[in-house]
Design a protein around this motif. Structure first.
Motif, PDB file in Angstrom:
ATOM      1  N   VAL A  25      38.679  48.660 -24.758  1.00  0.00           N
ATOM      2  CA  VAL A  25      37.617  49.479 -25.370  1.00  0.00           C
ATOM      3  C   VAL A  25      36.270  48.954 -24.879  1.00  0.00           C
ATOM      4  CG1 VAL A  25      38.941  50.071 -27.441  1.00  0.00           C
ATOM      5  CG2 VAL A  25      37.499  48.027 -27.440  1.00  0.00           C
ATOM      6  N   SER A  26      35.201  49.608 -25.305  1.00  0.00           N
ATOM      7  CA  SER A  26      33.871  49.183 -24.865  1.00  0.00           C
ATOM      8  C   SER A  26      33.341  48.058 -25.760  1.00  0.00           C
ATOM      9  CB  SER A  26      32.910  50.368 -24.904  1.00  0.00           C
ATOM     10  OG  SER A  26      32.738  50.790 -26.239  1.00  0.00           O
ATOM     11  N   ARG A  27      32.369  47.324 -25.229  1.00  0.00           N
ATOM     12  CA  ARG A  27      31.748  46.238 -25.994  1.00  0.00           C
ATOM     13  C   ARG A  27      31.032  46.816 -27.221  1.00  0.00           C
ATOM     14  NH1 ARG A  27      26.812  44.011 -25.903  1.00  0.00           N
ATOM     15  NH2 ARG A  27      26.153  45.519 -24.348  1.00  0.00           N
ATOM     16  N   GLN A  28      30.466  48.019 -27.052  1.00  0.00           N
ATOM     17  CA  GLN A  28      29.761  48.649 -28.177  1.00  0.00           C
ATOM     18  C   GLN A  28      30.724  48.959 -29.324  1.00  0.00           C
ATOM     19  OE1 GLN A  28      29.501  49.587 -25.021  1.00  0.00           O
ATOM     20  NE2 GLN A  28      27.361  49.536 -24.447  1.00  0.00           N
ATOM     21  N   THR A  29      31.954  49.304 -28.975  1.00  0.00           N
ATOM     22  CA  THR A  29      32.946  49.599 -30.014  1.00  0.00           C
ATOM     23  C   THR A  29      33.329  48.333 -30.780  1.00  0.00           C
ATOM     24  OG1 THR A  29      33.770  51.543 -28.875  1.00  0.00           O
ATOM     25  CG2 THR A  29      35.302  50.477 -30.382  1.00  0.00           C
ATOM     26  N   SER A  32      30.552  47.705 -33.155  1.00  0.00           N
ATOM     27  CA  SER A  32      30.599  48.639 -34.287  1.00  0.00           C
ATOM     28  C   SER A  32      31.700  48.271 -35.275  1.00  0.00           C
ATOM     29  CB  SER A  32      30.827  50.071 -33.784  1.00  0.00           C
ATOM     30  OG  SER A  32      29.725  50.504 -33.040  1.00  0.00           O
TER      31      SER A  32
ATOM     32  N   ASP B  57      26.019  49.954 -19.162  1.00  0.00           N
ATOM     33  CA  ASP B  57      26.905  49.568 -20.264  1.00  0.00           C
ATOM     34  C   ASP B  57      26.407  50.175 -21.577  1.00  0.00           C
ATOM     35  OD1 ASP B  57      28.822  48.285 -21.778  1.00  0.00           O
ATOM     36  OD2 ASP B  57      27.700  46.410 -21.903  1.00  0.00           O
ATOM     37  N   ASP B  59      26.931  53.766 -24.497  1.00  0.00           N
ATOM     38  CA  ASP B  59      27.815  54.852 -24.925  1.00  0.00           C
ATOM     39  C   ASP B  59      27.589  56.104 -24.086  1.00  0.00           C
ATOM     40  OD1 ASP B  59      28.914  53.294 -26.894  1.00  0.00           O
ATOM     41  OD2 ASP B  59      27.683  54.102 -28.514  1.00  0.00           O
ATOM     42  N   ARG B  67      34.715  57.623 -19.056  1.00  0.00           N
ATOM     43  CA  ARG B  67      35.500  56.429 -19.365  1.00  0.00           C
ATOM     44  C   ARG B  67      35.268  56.017 -20.826  1.00  0.00           C
ATOM     45  NH1 ARG B  67      31.376  52.732 -19.189  1.00  0.00           N
ATOM     46  NH2 ARG B  67      29.744  53.180 -17.711  1.00  0.00           N
ATOM     47  N   ASP B  69      35.839  55.336 -24.748  1.00  0.00           N
ATOM     48  CA  ASP B  69      36.954  54.952 -25.604  1.00  0.00           C
ATOM     49  C   ASP B  69      36.957  55.854 -26.844  1.00  0.00           C
ATOM     50  OD1 ASP B  69      35.092  53.988 -27.427  1.00  0.00           O
ATOM     51  OD2 ASP B  69      35.279  51.913 -26.785  1.00  0.00           O
ATOM     52  N   GLU B  70      37.828  55.557 -27.816  1.00  0.00           N
ATOM     53  CA  GLU B  70      38.001  56.485 -28.940  1.00  0.00           C
ATOM     54  C   GLU B  70      36.726  56.673 -29.756  1.00  0.00           C
ATOM     55  OE1 GLU B  70      41.187  54.552 -31.178  1.00  0.00           O
ATOM     56  OE2 GLU B  70      39.666  53.799 -32.559  1.00  0.00           O
ATOM     57  N   ARG B  71      35.961  55.596 -29.972  1.00  0.00           N
ATOM     58  CA  ARG B  71      34.719  55.736 -30.750  1.00  0.00           C
ATOM     59  C   ARG B  71      33.690  56.541 -29.966  1.00  0.00           C
ATOM     60  NH1 ARG B  71      29.847  53.626 -30.802  1.00  0.00           N
ATOM     61  NH2 ARG B  71      30.421  52.353 -29.021  1.00  0.00           N
ATOM     62  N   GLN B  72      33.596  56.264 -28.674  1.00  0.00           N
ATOM     63  CA  GLN B  72      32.618  56.983 -27.862  1.00  0.00           C
ATOM     64  C   GLN B  72      32.981  58.463 -27.749  1.00  0.00           C
ATOM     65  OE1 GLN B  72      33.100  54.277 -24.588  1.00  0.00           O
ATOM     66  NE2 GLN B  72      31.149  53.259 -24.984  1.00  0.00           N
TER      67      GLN B  72
END
Lengths: 67, 150
Positions: A25-29, A32, B57, B59, B67, B69-72
């Motif tokens: 997943v992303s670092r932002q996730t 959060s 880097d 959202d 690319r 992820d689920e939150r984005q």
């Protein structure tokens, strides 16, 4: 809902970016989730719990509010 | 066709093509090509800028670079829902104002209102009733033991 992601990550001396890469997943996730602003999906919750060798209910506590 | 294009390039390219469509429409409908050429140059520049942005880097760059992820993806869906709601409201306001001022120009707003309204109903139909209505085991006479109080 309170979670132990930050606590577990720091115990393993991992950065948010490293954990994000490990979980796909992303670092932002990760940020959060740690701040309680995002509740992960059930599959991601299981992935996180398994990564830290914990059960989902140990990782995420619905009875405790995020402080 | 999109499978052959790198995921990072897909949305920037689509944005560029959309701009080129406007440039082509202007070139067809106008005696001078000046503005069409400017729009085409902007389209190319925008594609390059968006592609560069996908490397960041954030959202927004993750969504733009396909690319997320689920939150984005959830963030993207919420943003789209907001855009749809605003488009619906704008079409309604435009229709009301145009009808009050000059009736002949009202039809584009009516079309927008109808299309966005129909798209909403289509969304409810597509996403809201995905599960087929199967009979409940209990009402079908195959009562299973409840895991509760057993």
């Amino acid at each position: 809902m309170r979670n132990r992601v930050r606590e577990q990550r720091l115990q393993r001396e991992m950065s948010q970016a490293e954990l994000a890469a490990a979980l796909g997943v992303s670092r932002q996730t990760i940020i959060s989730i740690e701040n309680g602003r995002y509740l992960p999906s059930l599959p991601l919750a299981f992935t996180i719990a398994r990564f830290f060798d914990l059960t989902v209910d140990k990782m995420f506590d619905p009875d405790e509010e995020e402080t | 066709m999109m499978r052959f294009i790198r995921p990072r390039l897909r949305k920037p390219l689509l944005g560029g093509i959309a701009y080129l469509g406007i440039a082509a429409a202007w070139a067809i409908g106008s005696p001078t090509w000046g503005l069409a050429i400017v729009i085409a140059v902007v389209a190319v520049g925008q594609t390059v800028a968006w592609y560069a942005w996908t490397g960041e880097d954030t959202d927004e760059s993750a969504l733009l670079g396909s690319r997320a992820d689920e939150r984005q993806k959830q963030v993207g869906q919420r943003a789209r829902a907001l855009a749809g709601a605003v488009a619906l409201a704008a079409a309604y306001v435009g229709l009301v104002i145009t009808l009050a001022v000059k009736r002949a120009d009202a039809w584009p707003f009516a079309v927008m209102l109808a299309v966005t309204g129909f798209a909403y109903l289509l969304g409810l139909s597509s996403y809201g009733s995905g599960e087929p209505a199967s009979e409940d085991e209990v009402t079908a006479g195959h009562q299973t033991r409840s895991p509760v109080n057993s």
